[in-house]
Design an enzyme around this catalytic site. Sequence first.
Site, PDB file in Angstrom:
ATOM      1  CB  ALA A  86      22.708  70.569  56.340  1.00  0.00           C
ATOM      2  CG  ASP A  92      20.247  65.855  53.777  1.00  0.00           C
ATOM      3  OD1 ASP A  92      19.978  66.236  51.966  1.00  0.00           O
ATOM      4  OD2 ASP A  92      20.400  65.727  54.369  1.00  0.00           O
ATOM      5  CD  GLU A 127      39.635  58.370  29.891  1.00  0.00           C
ATOM      6  OE1 GLU A 127      39.201  57.059  30.377  1.00  0.00           O
ATOM      7  OE2 GLU A 127      38.825  58.771  28.624  1.00  0.00           O
ATOM      8  CE  LYS A 165      41.583  48.519  33.587  1.00  0.00           C
ATOM      9  NZ  LYS A 165      41.030  47.937  34.263  1.00  0.00           N
ATOM     10  CG  ASP A 203      39.753  47.595  40.979  1.00  0.00           C
ATOM     11  OD1 ASP A 203      39.582  47.170  40.006  1.00  0.00           O
ATOM     12  OD2 ASP A 203      40.401  47.035  42.052  1.00  0.00           O
ATOM     13  NE  ARG A 210      34.285  43.511  29.366  1.00  0.00           N
ATOM     14  CZ  ARG A 210      34.247  42.506  29.331  1.00  0.00           C
ATOM     15  NH1 ARG A 210      33.310  41.526  30.595  1.00  0.00           N
ATOM     16  NH2 ARG A 210      34.802  41.994  28.357  1.00  0.00           N
ATOM     17  CE1 TYR A 212      34.366  52.751  29.870  1.00  0.00           C
ATOM     18  CE2 TYR A 212      34.625  52.692  32.560  1.00  0.00           C
ATOM     19  CZ  TYR A 212      34.523  52.184  30.931  1.00  0.00           C
ATOM     20  OH  TYR A 212      34.194  50.615  31.245  1.00  0.00           O
ATOM     21  CE  LYS A 252      44.858  45.783  35.093  1.00  0.00           C
ATOM     22  NZ  LYS A 252      44.502  44.810  35.416  1.00  0.00           N
ATOM     23  CB  CYS A 309      45.709  18.721  64.033  1.00  0.00           C
ATOM     24  SG  CYS A 309      44.339  20.044  63.935  1.00  0.00           S
ATOM     25  CB  CYS A 333      41.423  18.035  67.400  1.00  0.00           C
ATOM     26  SG  CYS A 333      42.483  16.982  65.964  1.00  0.00           S
ATOM     27  CB  CYS A 388      44.903  17.515  61.059  1.00  0.00           C
ATOM     28  SG  CYS A 388      43.180  17.268  62.762  1.00  0.00           S
ATOM     29  CB  CYS A 394      40.113  18.388  64.274  1.00  0.00           C
ATOM     30  SG  CYS A 394      41.084  20.075  64.075  1.00  0.00           S
TER      31      CYS A 394
END
Length: 668
Positions: free
Chosen positions: A35, A38, A114, A116, A118, A137, A223, A311, A405, A408, A423, A428
């Site tokens: 606050a 802001d 470090e 990674k 995502d 990139r 990084y 990974k 199906c 239908c 189907c 349908c």
Amino acid sequence: MKREEAEKLVMELRQKIEEHNYRYYVLDDPIISDAEFDALMRQLQEIEKKFPDLITPDSPTQRVGGQVQAGFAQVVHQIPMLSLDNALNLHELREFARRAQNLVPHAQLEYVVELKVDGLAVSLQYENGLFVRGATRGNGEVGEDITHNLRTVKSIPLRLREPVTVEVRGEVYMPRASFLQLNAEREKQGLPLFANPRNAAAGSLRQLDPKVAASRNLAMVTYALGASPDIKPATHYEALMTLKRLGLRITPQIEIFQSVEEVMAYCESWRERRHDLPFDIDGLVIKINDLAVQEKLGATSKSPRWAIAYKFPAEQAETRVKEISVQVGRIGTLTPIAELEPVLLAGTVVKRASLHNEDILREKDVRIGDYVIVQKAGDIIPEIVSVVTAKRTGEEKPFTMPAHCPACGSAVTRLPGEVAVRCLNANCPAQVLERIVHFASRNAMDIEGLGVAGVQQLLEAGLIADVADIYELPKKRDALLQLERKAEKSVENLLAAIEASKKRPLWRLLYGLGIRFVGERTAKLLADHFGSLDEILAAAPEELEQVPEIGPKIARSIYEFASLKESRELIKRLRKAGLNFVQRKTGTSSLPLQGKVFVLTGTLPTYSRDEATKLIEEAGGKVTGSVSKNTDYIVVGEKPGSKLAKAQNLGITVIDEAGLKELLAGTK
Ligand code: IVH
């Protein structure tokens, strides 16, 4: 308030705001409340409103420029943005270290590890401390200018704490909580959901209007240093500390280790802990610390030899199959779906998993009531790995594909040579729904607002029955406004999106028609070859097969589609609606610089100004004397003039002679 007084106050406020931003985003140690922060921002805004000439582009109030871009300019990366090789286990990590050690036998290797994160790799260019350009990139060599969107990311400083010229690299991502909130809102509005936080971040940065990115809570960590001639750290760790000193957020949780064993133990320690982070990571990155060693090791064309990504293996969980349901796709394929007891997997709750087709279902022998192992591989869609047969009680019910199906009721068939049960009723309702959703989807006609929920609503209300009906919707504005949950604004947006879709390139329309075997690539090849929808649909199978990569199966499918009376009717109505049926003329645009506008400044190392101009013009480009917003590239030589600063302010791509040569050669 007098102007001098205002000027002083503005400076003070900006400095305070920047300092608090730094404490909050970089040091993670705020000393005032949101606050209070802001309030400082509001105070600054008010003064700037009274004295607009005091506004500078780096003022913290100027993150959203308000300007909608016409397109994305290309940015040539001075140093290519490489990718990383992956190690999936301890053995591969050891191999990485062994290969490196063999190349530098006498070096004592030290590793920086470090997280990674995502998200999406981006490059930020600062000139004398000011943020002037940010790019994706892209293909590693050339990215897209997304400065307007990156400026809205609060953890990217518009001004560094030192007036240096640097390029920095890092990852823009969306925190998990923001992603969940965004999707919840989109679901309410019937908009397509993002599959994961990475796609949501990418989708936000791909917008031409910076307001979209500003409304999404994106964040960035850095990084690495990019092309930064004035900064010469000795180690990667030192480079990271420099980034931090400059006011940039660096990847959290950085550690240094002397042995691969320690590195591995540390990586393993993140396997479970990672879900406690407020953002997704898909592994850890291990980098050799000494930059002289890094340089000796060098890189292959794709990735450096001094770094590797560890990974995490796909995560698995055990749960129970409550039911097996059947989904009907756009061409009538019946897909068995396992309805699961909800289970927490890789940070999200999994309730369903695809069983793909009858053969796979039978091979895995999944029965209703079975305990199963589910796994998330690369992406968000989970799959069933195996059944825990030891837990069977004999009560489990085997599942057989229905003979009719579920949508239908017509009899289904398994065509010879195909794994799919289908189907064959083109009317349908499930197929109709999926066909329209496909037509409107992001990779086809890209009509925002026509996701599954949106299309379903329109079908149920009887406002559409096929894709051509979409273009009748502008005449049905009142009926649209009657629909539940449709505010005036969302109807306007939908109609605008429909109108915009009429101008989409031919290949998108062709792909959107949902002809069997015609994927995006095939659609592009056909559009390039024939140049118009009419010619594609009038072609005999043999003519279609003339196109490289188009075999008899695809050719027959297109020919059959074109021969159907229903297709011909549909095409007629789409034509009447004013959709683009032709490929934009490519003729001269095969020249590498067709339509591009260049400005030259300074002395180039080898070309004279006349030579450079001639080469650009021969390649289809144009050279003008002064920089404007229509300039695509500024080519900079030694002792550039004031044009350079102006170009940078306008966010125009800056290249040198080498960059120009690459553009001329069409390699960029
Ligand atoms: S270094 C030349 N460090 O992973 C090496 N990359 O798979 C450049 N990424 O494109 C990358 N966190 O988008 C590096 N701490 C980190 C990273 C990181 C995430 C991403 C980055 C890169 C991709 C490679």
